[in-house]
Write a protein that holds these residues in place. Structure first.
Motif, PDB file in Angstrom:
ATOM      1  N   GLU A 157      82.904   4.697  58.854  1.00 19.04           N
ATOM      2  CA  GLU A 157      81.676   4.495  58.324  1.00 19.04           C
ATOM      3  C   GLU A 157      80.958   5.512  57.559  1.00 19.04           C
ATOM      4  O   GLU A 157      80.355   5.313  56.499  1.00 19.04           O
ATOM      5  CB  GLU A 157      80.735   4.007  59.746  1.00 19.04           C
ATOM      6  N   LEU A 158      81.209   6.786  58.162  1.00 23.70           N
ATOM      7  CA  LEU A 158      80.937   7.746  57.346  1.00 23.70           C
ATOM      8  C   LEU A 158      81.508   8.104  56.020  1.00 23.70           C
ATOM      9  O   LEU A 158      80.756   8.396  54.954  1.00 23.70           O
ATOM     10  CB  LEU A 158      80.937   9.135  58.056  1.00 23.70           C
ATOM     11  N   PHE A 159      82.897   7.933  56.009  1.00 23.86           N
ATOM     12  CA  PHE A 159      83.596   7.945  54.806  1.00 23.86           C
ATOM     13  C   PHE A 159      83.124   7.011  53.975  1.00 23.86           C
ATOM     14  O   PHE A 159      82.848   7.433  52.450  1.00 23.86           O
ATOM     15  CB  PHE A 159      85.110   7.747  55.024  1.00 23.86           C
ATOM     16  N   ILE A 160      82.827   5.699  54.131  1.00 23.39           N
ATOM     17  CA  ILE A 160      82.313   4.567  53.219  1.00 23.39           C
ATOM     18  C   ILE A 160      80.965   5.066  52.717  1.00 23.39           C
ATOM     19  O   ILE A 160      80.702   4.857  51.369  1.00 23.39           O
ATOM     20  CB  ILE A 160      82.347   3.334  54.064  1.00 23.39           C
ATOM     21  N   LEU A 161      80.101   5.442  53.592  1.00 24.21           N
ATOM     22  CA  LEU A 161      78.714   5.852  53.144  1.00 24.21           C
ATOM     23  C   LEU A 161      78.727   7.170  52.050  1.00 24.21           C
ATOM     24  O   LEU A 161      78.026   7.033  51.170  1.00 24.21           O
ATOM     25  CB  LEU A 161      77.823   6.362  54.113  1.00 24.21           C
ATOM     26  N   GLU A 175      88.223  -2.564  46.078  1.00 21.31           N
ATOM     27  CA  GLU A 175      89.495  -1.835  45.973  1.00 21.31           C
ATOM     28  C   GLU A 175      89.350  -0.380  45.871  1.00 21.31           C
ATOM     29  O   GLU A 175      90.359   0.130  46.375  1.00 21.31           O
ATOM     30  CB  GLU A 175      89.932  -2.455  44.626  1.00 21.31           C
ATOM     31  N   SER A 176      88.335   0.015  45.342  1.00 20.50           N
ATOM     32  CA  SER A 176      88.236   1.474  45.271  1.00 20.50           C
ATOM     33  C   SER A 176      88.181   2.207  46.578  1.00 20.50           C
ATOM     34  O   SER A 176      88.564   3.193  46.882  1.00 20.50           O
ATOM     35  CB  SER A 176      87.020   1.887  44.244  1.00 20.50           C
ATOM     36  N   TRP A 182      92.449   4.677  52.159  1.00 17.00           N
ATOM     37  CA  TRP A 182      94.289   4.610  52.107  1.00 17.00           C
ATOM     38  C   TRP A 182      94.679   6.243  51.862  1.00 17.00           C
ATOM     39  O   TRP A 182      95.367   6.944  52.930  1.00 17.00           O
ATOM     40  CB  TRP A 182      94.738   3.576  51.471  1.00 17.00           C
ATOM     41  N   GLU A 183      93.969   6.804  50.906  1.00 17.02           N
ATOM     42  CA  GLU A 183      94.686   7.853  50.409  1.00 17.02           C
ATOM     43  C   GLU A 183      94.103   9.032  51.419  1.00 17.02           C
ATOM     44  O   GLU A 183      94.765  10.026  51.524  1.00 17.02           O
ATOM     45  CB  GLU A 183      93.979   8.280  48.967  1.00 17.02           C
ATOM     46  N   GLY A 218      81.658 -10.328  45.099  1.00 18.47           N
ATOM     47  CA  GLY A 218      82.827 -10.593  44.126  1.00 18.47           C
ATOM     48  C   GLY A 218      83.087  -9.217  43.371  1.00 18.47           C
ATOM     49  O   GLY A 218      83.881  -9.179  42.399  1.00 18.47           O
ATOM     50  N   GLN A 219      81.982  -8.229  43.668  1.00 16.44           N
ATOM     51  CA  GLN A 219      82.195  -6.928  42.820  1.00 16.44           C
ATOM     52  C   GLN A 219      82.497  -5.875  43.934  1.00 16.44           C
ATOM     53  O   GLN A 219      83.382  -5.066  43.688  1.00 16.44           O
ATOM     54  CB  GLN A 219      81.017  -6.639  42.204  1.00 16.44           C
ATOM     55  N   GLY A 220      81.613  -5.675  44.576  1.00 14.24           N
ATOM     56  CA  GLY A 220      81.664  -4.349  45.716  1.00 14.24           C
ATOM     57  C   GLY A 220      80.377  -4.236  46.555  1.00 14.24           C
ATOM     58  O   GLY A 220      79.660  -4.851  46.802  1.00 14.24           O
ATOM     59  N   TYR A 221      80.149  -2.749  46.559  1.00 17.94           N
ATOM     60  CA  TYR A 221      78.990  -2.462  47.219  1.00 17.94           C
ATOM     61  C   TYR A 221      78.256  -1.348  46.357  1.00 17.94           C
ATOM     62  O   TYR A 221      78.954  -0.692  45.662  1.00 17.94           O
ATOM     63  CB  TYR A 221      79.399  -1.773  48.594  1.00 17.94           C
TER      64      TYR A 221
END
Length: 229
Positions: A157-161, A175-176, A182-183, A218-221
């Protein structure tokens, strides 16, 4: 090292705040004579002033007026008074922010960093601390803190934020995000990403920030930034 003049007559609180600020590599000065605040301000020539409203002799509003006659140094009021009139008065006198006691120290640090960054065009924000929508994001403690409280995030959650904030006000594709995770050896599937984002938003709702993470179908966040930041 930025110099901060802390105009606070509560000795215990002054020492506590000073110790914490020094740990963040700020140089902190106090007032020896509350009848001579302007003279001591002139002597120190601080980069930022933190001032209480209730002080001996004259109140913080008086000294804010006096300082503003001589300097445009950023000023943050720190007070237990919570009447809207006090906040309005502080802004009308030229203060940059108002922090109500009691407060989370991370919030004070975030506000100091934000003000110094705006005024000096310098990233005063510690490497382990990010500021977003008035909240302090501690990358070491995995916490997000603002005036509404504090929430603890998982590593994902922290990484996404953090990824969303680095591209705030811009859409980050699913995807990004998945590739970035993943990386970083935190592999997540498309479904797991959805679950993590939903959990992140739900936790941020607890401190009134959930609405600032938007899903773009359809795009992301997208992580929005408040207009007053």
């Amino acid at each position: 090292m930025f110099k901060i003049l802390l105009i606070e007559d509560d000795t215990t609180l002054f020492q506590e705040i000073k110790e914490r600020l020094v740990n963040w590599s700020y140089d902190v000065y106090g007032i020896q004579d509350f009848h001579q605040v302007l003279q001591e301000f002139t002597s120190v020539q601080p980069d930022l002033v933190i001032i209480d409203i209730q002080l001996p002799k004259y109140d913080g509003f008086h000294w804010c007026r006096m300082i503003r006659h001589h300097s445009n140094v950023p000023i943050i009021f720190l007070s237990s008074r919570d009447h809207p009139a006090d906040m309005v008065m502080s802004m009308q006198l030229g203060a940059d922010d108002f922090v109500q006691k009691p407060f989370h120290f991370d919030v004070l640090i975030a506000k100091i960093s934000a003000v110094l960054r705006r005024v000096h065009d310098y990233n005063a924000e510690p490497a382990s601390l990010k500021v977003w929508c008035g909240a302090a994001i501690d990358l070491e403690k995995n916490t997000v803190t603002n005036d509404h409280g504090e929430v603890e995030l998982t590593k994902n959650e922290l990484f996404i934020l953090k990824e969303l904030i680095q591209h705030k006000n811009h859409i980050v594709s699913r995807e990004s995000l998945i590739q970035a995770l993943w990386e970083d050896e935190r592999f997540v599937s498309d479904n797991t990403l959805t679950v993590n984002v939903n959990r992140l938003r739900k936790k941020l709702d607890e401190i009134s920030l959930g609405a600032f993470i938007e899903t773009k179908v359809g795009q992301g966040y997208l992580a929005k930034e408040k207009d007053d930041q």
